[in-house]
Design a protein around this motif. Structure first.
Motif, PDB file in Angstrom:
ATOM      1  N   GLN A 142      30.208  69.841  48.014  1.00  0.00           N
ATOM      2  CA  GLN A 142      31.162  70.895  48.330  1.00  0.00           C
ATOM      3  C   GLN A 142      30.468  72.197  48.681  1.00  0.00           C
ATOM      4  N   TRP A 143      29.335  72.477  48.037  1.00  0.00           N
ATOM      5  CA  TRP A 143      28.661  73.739  48.316  1.00  0.00           C
ATOM      6  C   TRP A 143      28.149  73.790  49.760  1.00  0.00           C
ATOM      7  N   ARG A 144      27.793  72.641  50.322  1.00  0.00           N
ATOM      8  CA  ARG A 144      27.400  72.620  51.733  1.00  0.00           C
ATOM      9  C   ARG A 144      28.622  72.784  52.636  1.00  0.00           C
ATOM     10  N   VAL A 145      29.731  72.151  52.268  1.00  0.00           N
ATOM     11  CA  VAL A 145      30.959  72.280  53.053  1.00  0.00           C
ATOM     12  C   VAL A 145      31.466  73.723  53.025  1.00  0.00           C
ATOM     13  N   ASP A 146      31.335  74.383  51.862  1.00  0.00           N
ATOM     14  CA  ASP A 146      31.763  75.775  51.764  1.00  0.00           C
ATOM     15  C   ASP A 146      30.994  76.658  52.739  1.00  0.00           C
ATOM     16  N   LEU A 147      29.724  76.328  52.953  1.00  0.00           N
ATOM     17  CA  LEU A 147      28.894  77.115  53.865  1.00  0.00           C
ATOM     18  C   LEU A 147      29.180  76.777  55.326  1.00  0.00           C
ATOM     19  N   VAL A 148      29.280  75.477  55.635  1.00  0.00           N
ATOM     20  CA  VAL A 148      29.567  75.026  57.004  1.00  0.00           C
ATOM     21  C   VAL A 148      30.685  73.984  56.904  1.00  0.00           C
ATOM     22  N   PRO A 149      31.947  74.391  57.084  1.00  0.00           N
ATOM     23  CA  PRO A 149      33.074  73.473  56.885  1.00  0.00           C
ATOM     24  C   PRO A 149      33.028  72.212  57.731  1.00  0.00           C
ATOM     25  N   SER A 150      32.370  72.252  58.889  1.00  0.00           N
ATOM     26  CA  SER A 150      32.299  71.065  59.745  1.00  0.00           C
ATOM     27  C   SER A 150      31.273  70.044  59.253  1.00  0.00           C
ATOM     28  N   TYR A 151      30.547  70.365  58.187  1.00  0.00           N
ATOM     29  CA  TYR A 151      29.468  69.494  57.730  1.00  0.00           C
ATOM     30  C   TYR A 151      30.018  68.100  57.387  1.00  0.00           C
ATOM     31  N   LYS A 152      29.571  67.111  58.124  1.00  0.00           N
ATOM     32  CA  LYS A 152      29.945  65.700  57.949  1.00  0.00           C
ATOM     33  C   LYS A 152      31.456  65.475  57.977  1.00  0.00           C
ATOM     34  N   ALA A 153      32.207  66.420  58.545  1.00  0.00           N
ATOM     35  CA  ALA A 153      33.668  66.304  58.532  1.00  0.00           C
ATOM     36  C   ALA A 153      34.153  65.072  59.286  1.00  0.00           C
ATOM     37  N   HIS A 154      33.438  64.688  60.335  1.00  0.00           N
ATOM     38  CA  HIS A 154      33.868  63.543  61.142  1.00  0.00           C
ATOM     39  C   HIS A 154      33.696  62.220  60.413  1.00  0.00           C
ATOM     40  N   ARG A 155      32.977  62.220  59.295  1.00  0.00           N
ATOM     41  CA  ARG A 155      32.779  60.985  58.539  1.00  0.00           C
ATOM     42  C   ARG A 155      33.810  60.814  57.425  1.00  0.00           C
ATOM     43  N   VAL A 156      34.718  61.783  57.315  1.00  0.00           N
ATOM     44  CA  VAL A 156      35.620  61.818  56.172  1.00  0.00           C
ATOM     45  C   VAL A 156      36.885  61.020  56.440  1.00  0.00           C
ATOM     46  N   GLU A 157      37.319  60.305  55.408  1.00  0.00           N
ATOM     47  CA  GLU A 157      38.627  59.650  55.402  1.00  0.00           C
ATOM     48  C   GLU A 157      39.461  60.371  54.353  1.00  0.00           C
ATOM     49  N   ALA A 158      40.574  60.964  54.761  1.00  0.00           N
ATOM     50  CA  ALA A 158      41.417  61.700  53.821  1.00  0.00           C
ATOM     51  C   ALA A 158      42.110  60.733  52.873  1.00  0.00           C
ATOM     52  N   VAL A 159      42.105  61.090  51.595  1.00  0.00           N
ATOM     53  CA  VAL A 159      42.806  60.315  50.577  1.00  0.00           C
ATOM     54  C   VAL A 159      44.021  61.129  50.159  1.00  0.00           C
ATOM     55  N   THR A 160      45.197  60.597  50.371  1.00  0.00           N
ATOM     56  CA  THR A 160      46.406  61.374  50.117  1.00  0.00           C
ATOM     57  C   THR A 160      46.666  61.539  48.632  1.00  0.00           C
ATOM     58  N   GLY A 161      47.417  62.586  48.318  1.00  0.00           N
ATOM     59  CA  GLY A 161      47.752  62.856  46.925  1.00  0.00           C
ATOM     60  C   GLY A 161      47.203  64.187  46.484  1.00  0.00           C
ATOM     61  N   ALA A 162      47.908  64.851  45.594  1.00  0.00           N
ATOM     62  CA  ALA A 162      47.498  66.166  45.128  1.00  0.00           C
ATOM     63  C   ALA A 162      46.139  66.097  44.453  1.00  0.00           C
ATOM     64  N   GLY A 163      45.231  66.928  44.934  1.00  0.00           N
ATOM     65  CA  GLY A 163      43.910  66.991  44.327  1.00  0.00           C
ATOM     66  C   GLY A 163      43.007  65.826  44.660  1.00  0.00           C
ATOM     67  N   ALA A 164      43.460  64.950  45.546  1.00  0.00           N
ATOM     68  CA  ALA A 164      42.646  63.785  45.896  1.00  0.00           C
ATOM     69  C   ALA A 164      41.454  64.216  46.737  1.00  0.00           C
ATOM     70  N   PRO A 165      40.294  63.629  46.507  1.00  0.00           N
ATOM     71  CA  PRO A 165      39.102  64.007  47.265  1.00  0.00           C
ATOM     72  C   PRO A 165      39.058  63.325  48.620  1.00  0.00           C
ATOM     73  N   ASP A 166      38.231  63.859  49.493  1.00  0.00           N
ATOM     74  CA  ASP A 166      37.895  63.146  50.710  1.00  0.00           C
ATOM     75  C   ASP A 166      36.774  62.167  50.374  1.00  0.00           C
ATOM     76  N   ILE A 167      36.789  61.014  51.017  1.00  0.00           N
ATOM     77  CA  ILE A 167      35.728  60.045  50.777  1.00  0.00           C
ATOM     78  C   ILE A 167      35.094  59.659  52.098  1.00  0.00           C
ATOM     79  N   GLU A 168      33.863  59.179  52.024  1.00  0.00           N
ATOM     80  CA  GLU A 168      33.182  58.742  53.233  1.00  0.00           C
ATOM     81  C   GLU A 168      33.797  57.436  53.699  1.00  0.00           C
ATOM     82  N   GLU A 169      33.944  57.321  55.004  1.00  0.00           N
ATOM     83  CA  GLU A 169      34.484  56.095  55.569  1.00  0.00           C
ATOM     84  C   GLU A 169      33.451  54.984  55.427  1.00  0.00           C
TER      85      GLU A 169
END
Length: 317
Positions: A70-97
């Motif tokens: 998260q600390w890298r994402v906070d600095l550069v929000p696009s960091y590895k964003a294209h590899r993310v699969e959204a997990v639905t639900g309140a507070g659910a994390p993103d996971i790598e595909e």
């Protein structure tokens, strides 16, 4: 074990290797119960090949405890964003595909590595790259880093005996990357590589780079001004020998350049706790190896890695 001069640490970028194995080994390789084991089989064969060729005395499988900190994402929000699969639900994390047939094999990989008595080392809040950076920087022996990730070229250090075994074209066709290789490929020194990657950007990691600055311009700037701080100082100095084109591009990217270097640079000082990286000449629990071989249909690859470990005997006597 002989003196320090004969010791060598091999550090594996484990995810890089098991992804490569998953996509490179046919999925027709299955356990007796039908579970796919192509990634397990491929990874074990890779380890057997590398141990046989380089005969390390120490071996670590670096692990991604957090593949997108998260600390890298906070600095550069696009960091590895294209590899993310959204997990639905309140507070659910993103996971790598990760394909389901590979996800199923990861616990098996960990079980096999444990049975072989190969150290698996991760750090919460950090990627495997950061574990590798810490191990390579703090080792008291030569280090071979096995990876398909160019970012780790920043660790290459001839004086310290740190080189990268670059597997982008396959483990069987890997390249030994030394300082000379980095200079030949990119016209920069390994110590400049993180700044080079920051300027150039890296689509595979979601790093935009400086708009209009490619590899050639990034290398030229670093050759002239040594590092990113030197380049930024030249931008701020109206009397510096920096043309209006590059000056304007760097100025426009000041916000990105204020945070990206921390994202690109691998950590080198993590507290990794206590572990034994010594590679045994044979697994301590032979019966467990036999059981895993039968359960997962891994007789041949496990036999190869056990043989490769045992053949190091003559080099250590």
């Amino acid at each position: 074990m002989t003196g320090v001069t004969s010791q060598r640490l091999m550090v594996l970028d484990t995810a890089s290797m098991y992804f490569r194995a998953f996509y490179g080994v046919p999925d027709s390789f299955r356990a007796p119960d039908g579970t796919p084991v192509n990634a397990v089989r491929g990874l074990v064969d890779f380890i057997a090949r590398l141990v046989g060729e380089y005969q390390p005395t120490h071996l670590v499988c670096a692990w991604d405890n957090d593949w997108r900190p998260q600390w890298r994402v906070d600095l550069v929000p696009s960091y590895k964003a294209h590899r993310v699969e959204a997990v639905t639900g309140a507070g659910a994390p993103d996971i790598e595909e990760v394909p389901d047939p590979l996800e199923t094999q990861i616990p098996i990989i960990l079980e096999v590595l444990d049975a072989l008595d190969i150290a698996v080392v991760g750090a919460d809040g950090y990627e495997a790259d950061d574990v590798i950076g810490t191990l390579a920087t703090g080792a008291s022996m030569p280090v071979d880093v096995v990876t398909g990730d160019r970012d780790l070229f920043q660790l290459v250090d001839d004086a310290a005996g740190v080189r990268v075994l670059y597997i982008a074209r396959g483990v069987g066709r890997h390249e030994r990357v030394t300082e000379a290789v980095v200079r030949e490929k990119y016209a920069v020194e390994p110590r400049q590589y993180a700044d080079f990657a920051t300027l150039r950007g890296d689509a595979s990691d979601g790093l935009p780079g400086v708009a209009g600055v490619g590899e050639k311009t990034a290398a030229t700037l670093l050759q002239r001004f040594d590092d990113l701080d030197g380049i930024l100082a030249a931008v701020d100095d109206p009397d510096s020998d920096l043309g209006p084109g590059p000056r304007g591009k760097i100025k426009a990217a000041r916000d990105y350049l204020a945070v990206a270097p921390e994202v690109v640079a691998v950590a080198r000082d993590l507290d990794l706790g206590t572990f034994d990286a010594s590679l045994p000449l044979s697994p301590p629990d032979h019966a467990r190896i036999v059981e895993l071989s039968a359960r997962w249909g891994l007789d041949s690859p496990l036999a190869r890695v056990v043989t490769a470990m045992a053949e190091r005997q003559s080099s250590e006597e």
